[in-house]
Design a protein around this motif. Structure first.
Motif, short mmCIF file in Angstrom:
data_model
loop_
_atom_site.label_atom_id
_atom_site.label_comp_id
_atom_site.label_asym_id
_atom_site.label_seq_id
_atom_site.Cartn_x
_atom_site.Cartn_y
_atom_site.Cartn_z
N LEU A 1 18.66 16.35 8.62
CA LEU A 1 17.33 16.71 9.09
C LEU A 1 17.11 16.18 10.50
N PRO A 2 16.35 16.91 11.33
CA PRO A 2 16.01 16.39 12.66
C PRO A 2 15.31 15.04 12.56
N ALA A 3 15.65 14.15 13.46
CA ALA A 3 15.11 12.78 13.39
C ALA A 3 13.62 12.73 13.69
N ASP A 4 13.10 13.75 14.38
CA ASP A 4 11.70 13.70 14.81
C ASP A 4 10.77 14.52 13.91
N LEU A 5 11.20 14.83 12.68
CA LEU A 5 10.32 15.57 11.78
C LEU A 5 9.06 14.76 11.48
N GLY A 6 7.90 15.40 11.62
CA GLY A 6 6.64 14.73 11.34
C GLY A 6 6.26 14.86 9.88
N PRO A 7 5.16 14.21 9.48
CA PRO A 7 4.72 14.24 8.08
C PRO A 7 4.50 15.65 7.55
N HIS A 8 3.95 16.55 8.40
CA HIS A 8 3.68 17.92 7.94
C HIS A 8 4.98 18.64 7.60
N ASP A 9 5.97 18.56 8.49
CA ASP A 9 7.24 19.24 8.24
C ASP A 9 7.99 18.62 7.06
N LEU A 10 7.89 17.30 6.91
CA LEU A 10 8.52 16.64 5.76
C LEU A 10 7.88 17.09 4.45
N GLU B 1 0.83 -1.20 0.00
CA GLU B 1 0.00 0.00 0.00
C GLU B 1 0.87 1.25 0.00
N LEU B 2 1.96 1.22 0.77
CA LEU B 2 2.88 2.37 0.80
C LEU B 2 3.48 2.62 -0.57
N ALA B 3 3.94 1.57 -1.23
CA ALA B 3 4.54 1.70 -2.56
C ALA B 3 3.53 2.26 -3.55
N ALA B 4 2.28 1.77 -3.48
CA ALA B 4 1.25 2.24 -4.41
C ALA B 4 0.94 3.71 -4.17
N ARG B 5 0.84 4.13 -2.91
CA ARG B 5 0.54 5.53 -2.60
C ARG B 5 1.65 6.45 -3.07
N ALA B 6 2.91 6.00 -2.99
CA ALA B 6 4.05 6.84 -3.38
C ALA B 6 4.38 6.73 -4.86
N GLY B 7 3.77 5.76 -5.56
CA GLY B 7 4.06 5.60 -6.97
C GLY B 7 5.40 4.97 -7.26
N VAL B 8 5.86 4.10 -6.36
CA VAL B 8 7.13 3.41 -6.56
C VAL B 8 6.88 1.91 -6.42
N THR B 9 7.93 1.13 -6.58
CA THR B 9 7.81 -0.31 -6.44
C THR B 9 8.13 -0.73 -5.01
N GLU C 1 4.44 9.21 8.26
CA GLU C 1 5.82 9.71 8.20
C GLU C 1 6.61 8.97 7.14
N HIS C 2 6.42 7.65 7.04
CA HIS C 2 7.12 6.88 6.01
C HIS C 2 6.75 7.37 4.62
N LEU C 3 5.43 7.62 4.41
CA LEU C 3 4.98 8.09 3.10
C LEU C 3 5.56 9.46 2.79
N ALA C 4 5.55 10.37 3.77
CA ALA C 4 6.08 11.72 3.55
C ALA C 4 7.58 11.67 3.27
N ARG C 5 8.30 10.83 3.99
CA ARG C 5 9.75 10.72 3.77
C ARG C 5 10.05 10.09 2.42
N LEU C 6 9.26 9.11 2.02
CA LEU C 6 9.44 8.47 0.72
C LEU C 6 9.17 9.46 -0.40
N GLU C 7 8.13 10.28 -0.26
CA GLU C 7 7.83 11.29 -1.27
C GLU C 7 8.94 12.34 -1.35
N LEU C 8 9.54 12.68 -0.21
CA LEU C 8 10.66 13.63 -0.20
C LEU C 8 11.85 13.04 -0.96
N ILE C 9 12.15 11.78 -0.72
CA ILE C 9 13.26 11.12 -1.41
C ILE C 9 13.03 11.13 -2.92
#
Length: 254
Positions: free
Chosen positions: A79-88, A14-22, A51-59
Motif C-alpha cells: 500500500l502507498p505509505a501516504d494513504l490517509g484515514p479515508h482511503d484506508l 484510547e486507541l485500543a479502546a476505539r479499535a476494540g483491541v488490547t 490514520e493509526h485507528l484506520a490502519r489498526l481497523e484494517l489489520i
C-alpha cells in the motif's frame, strides 16, 4: 492534545479502546511495523491519530478474514505509505466485501462475537430489518458476508428508512450492472468453446469487480466533493455546479 491541523489525538489506551483491541496488541503491531510510530508529546507520552485507528481497523479486518500475520505484512507493504484515514477505510471495506456468501445459524453469543460488539434488542431488530439476521427461536440465521458491515451501520447517524432505501438503490443498480455486463460478455464469447468460456469467466470476474469498485469509488468521491463544495458555498446550486461568478473554484459556471 491535538495535531498542528487541530485534529485530536489518542493515547494508546484510547486507541485500543476505539479499535476494540488490547494495548498489548497495539504495541505488538507497532513492533512489527504494521502501525506507524506515535507522535511523542510531553512527558514522553505517545499520541495516535485517525490514520493509526484506520490502519489498526484494517489489520483487524484482514485478520477477521483469515489472513495470517505474514500475509497482512506483505499486503500492507504494497500500500502507498501516504494513504490517509479515508482511503484506508475504503480499503478495509473492499477487504470486508470478500467475506464468503454464507448463511449460518448461530447463538446470541456467537452473533455478538461475529458482529464484534454487544447487541441490544434494538440492534438485533435493526439487523433483522436489514435482512441480515433472522430470528429462529433462541438462535439466529445470519448472513455472514453482510453482518460486519451491518453492525457498523448501527453507529451511523441515519434513520432505518434511509439505510434501507440506500440498500435498495445499491442492490438495484448492482443487479442492473451485473445483468448488462453478463449479457455483453456472453455475446462476446458466444462462438467460443465451453471450456474457454469458463476460463475467461474466471479470469474476468475479479477484473470486472475491481473496475466496478474503482469506478463507483471515484464517482462517489466526486459526488461528495460537489455536495461539500455546495454546502461550503451558499451561492452554489444544489447540483454541485458553481454559480456564475464562482469560477475561482475551478468548476465551470453555468
Amino acid at each position: 492534545m491535538t495535531t498542528d491541523s487541530g485534529e485530536p489525538t489518542l493515547t494508546i489506551d484510547e486507541l485500543a479502546a476505539r479499535a476494540g483491541v488490547t494495548v498489548r496488541t497495539v504495541r505488538f503491531y507497532g513492533t512489527r511495523g504494521l502501525l506507524p510510530p506515535p507522535v511523542i508529546g510531553p512527558r514522553r507520552v505517545g499520541h495516535y491519530g485517525r490514520e493509526h485507528l484506520a490502519r489498526l481497523e484494517l489489520i483487524e479486518e484482514m485478520q477477521h478474514q483469515g489472513m495470517t500475520l505474514a500475509a497482512i505484512e506483505r499486503h500492507l507493504r504494497q500500500l502507498p505509505a501516504d494513504l490517509g484515514p479515508h482511503d484506508l477505510a475504503i480499503h478495509r471495506a473492499v477487504v470486508a466485501s470478500w467475506a464468503p456468501d454464507t448463511v449460518e445459524t448461530v447463538s446470541r453469543a456467537e452473533l455478538e462475537r461475529r458482529a464484534g460488539r454487544r447487541l441490544a434488542e434494538e440492534d438485533v431488530d435493526r439487523l433483522t430489518a436489514m435482512n441480515v439476521v433472522t430470528r429462529e427461536g433462541d438462535s439466529f440465521r445470519v448472513d455472514r458476508g453482510l453482518l460486519r458491515l451491518a453492525a457498523r451501520l448501527l453507529d451511523v447517524p441515519l434513520s432505518q428508512e434511509t439505510v434501507l432505501a440506500a440498500r435498495t438503490v445499491l442492490t438495484g443498480h448492482a443487479r442492473a450492472a451485473a445483468h448488462e455486463l453478463s449479457a455483453l460478455l456472453r455475446e462476446a464469447v458466444a462462438e467460443r468453446d465451453a471450456r474457454d468460456v469458463k476460463s475467461l469467466s474466471a479470469h474476468m470476474h475479479p477484473l470486472v469487480v475491481q473496475a466496478l469498485l474503482t469506478t463507483f469509488q471515484r464517482s462517489l468521491r466526486e459526488e461528495l466533493r460537489q455536495w461539500l463544495d455546495a454546502a461550503a458555498d451558499p451561492e452554489t446550486p444544489s447540483g454541485g455546479t458553481a454559480a456564475p461568478g464562482a469560477g475561482s473554484r475551478g468548476t465551470p459556471s453555468g
